[in-house]
Design a protein around this motif. Structure first.
Motif, short mmCIF file in Angstrom:
data_model
loop_
_atom_site.label_atom_id
_atom_site.label_comp_id
_atom_site.label_asym_id
_atom_site.label_seq_id
_atom_site.Cartn_x
_atom_site.Cartn_y
_atom_site.Cartn_z
N SER A 25 0.70 -1.10 -0.02
CA SER A 25 0.22 0.07 0.02
C SER A 25 0.79 1.32 0.15
CB SER A 25 -0.94 0.01 1.05
OG SER A 25 -1.67 -1.11 1.29
N ARG A 33 -4.41 -0.71 -2.26
CA ARG A 33 -4.30 -0.12 -1.00
C ARG A 33 -5.10 -0.96 -0.13
NH1 ARG A 33 -1.83 3.45 2.05
NH2 ARG A 33 -3.12 4.21 3.65
N ASP A 34 -4.65 -1.65 0.95
CA ASP A 34 -5.29 -2.16 1.82
C ASP A 34 -5.40 -1.40 3.02
OD1 ASP A 34 -5.96 -4.40 3.60
OD2 ASP A 34 -4.91 -5.79 2.72
#
Length: 280
Positions: A25, A33-34
């Motif tokens: 990310s 994106r986590d």
């Protein structure tokens, strides 16, 4: 209070991939994106200094890109299935601390996270099940867990980095039983050829004292090889580094794009999708 994780425990093996997703990310914000991984790492009491050091090396950064692409590709397939089956079961096989099911939630699907009991125990602490979500303790090869899945609205099963640790015969048996139990369902997972699997397996096979690497699941041409398992299977595959995204992003160097081509080409790193047709 932060949740403490000790070194050399099963819990440690779960937070290292979680940390990799946080690094992904940061390194590739336009591609991946986590938010869950970023949040959880902040809530865990663990010495990440060694992982941090490793994460900045060239090959570890490429490894992070691999993880990011794999998760994105699987999420794409989940969302794609939900377009035509909005009330489907979304089943994460060998979930660890992954939150892909939740990130793909359309507001009406049912989410299931499956893993060994000690993994689910940690998951319940750090990622307690939300609305329409259930975490199930099981051994994937013991198909008693089938009974827990409400597939009345369809079912999409996905596995991330799981089947490399299964014998070919175990994957085949599981797929055949799933075709019996979930006609109309879909299974999506990442796979690679024998060369890549030997590289992936090198470290853990040594510690497990396993000699016959060749018995572990590997695939080069998914359609021709896996279609032979059962006439009901509709098999397709796409390279997982470049099959869904051409990686033309400023955060990805030309060298990494070259390595991605090697991964897709020589290593046959791919996302395999198996549709389960009607009953025999």
């Amino acid at each position: 209070m932060k949740y403490k994780i000790e070194k050399n425990t099963v819990q440690e093996t779960l937070i290292i991939p979680l940390y990799a997703r946080k690094v992904c990310s940061e390194l590739y914000p336009n591609l991946y994106r986590d938010e869950t991984a970023v949040r959880l790492i902040d809530e865990i009491d663990y010495d990440f200094s060694e992982a941090e050091k490793k994460s900045r090396s060239l090959m570890q950064r490429f490894g992070s890109l691999e993880v990011a692409m794999r998760q994105n590709d699987l999420a794409f397939e989940v969302r794609d299935y939900l377009k035509s089956h909005p009330n489907a079961a979304v089943v994460n096989l060998g979930c660890g601390l992954d939150s892909t099911g939740r990130s793909c939630d359309n507001g009406s699907c049912k989410i299931y996270n499956l893993d060994f009991p000690d993994v689910i125990a940690l998951r319940n602490e750090l990622l307690p099940a939300g609305k329409r979500e259930e975490s199930i303790s099981c051994d994937l090869n013991n198909t008693e867990w089938f009974k827990e899945i409400d597939a009345s609205g369809g079912a999409l099963f996905f596995a991330s980095g799981v089947f490399y640790y299964f014998l070919t015969e175990q994957v085949k048996a599981l797929v055949q039983k799933m075709a019996d139990a979930f006609p109309g369902g879909v299974l999506v997972f990442d796979a690679a050829n024998r060369t890549a699997v030997k590289m992936i397996a090198k470290t853990w096979l040594k510690s497990a004292k396993i000699q016959d690497v060749g018995a572990y699941f590997a695939v080069s041409n998914a359609k021709s090889e896996l279609s032979l398992w059962d006439s009901r299977l509709q098999v397709t595959s796409r390279g997982y580094m470049l099959g869904y995204n051409d990686l033309r992003d400023p955060s990805v160097s030309g060298f990494f794009r070259f390595l991605a081509k090697v991964g897709n080409g020589m290593m046959k790193m791919q996302i395999v999708k198996i549709g389960f047709g009607g009953r025999k």
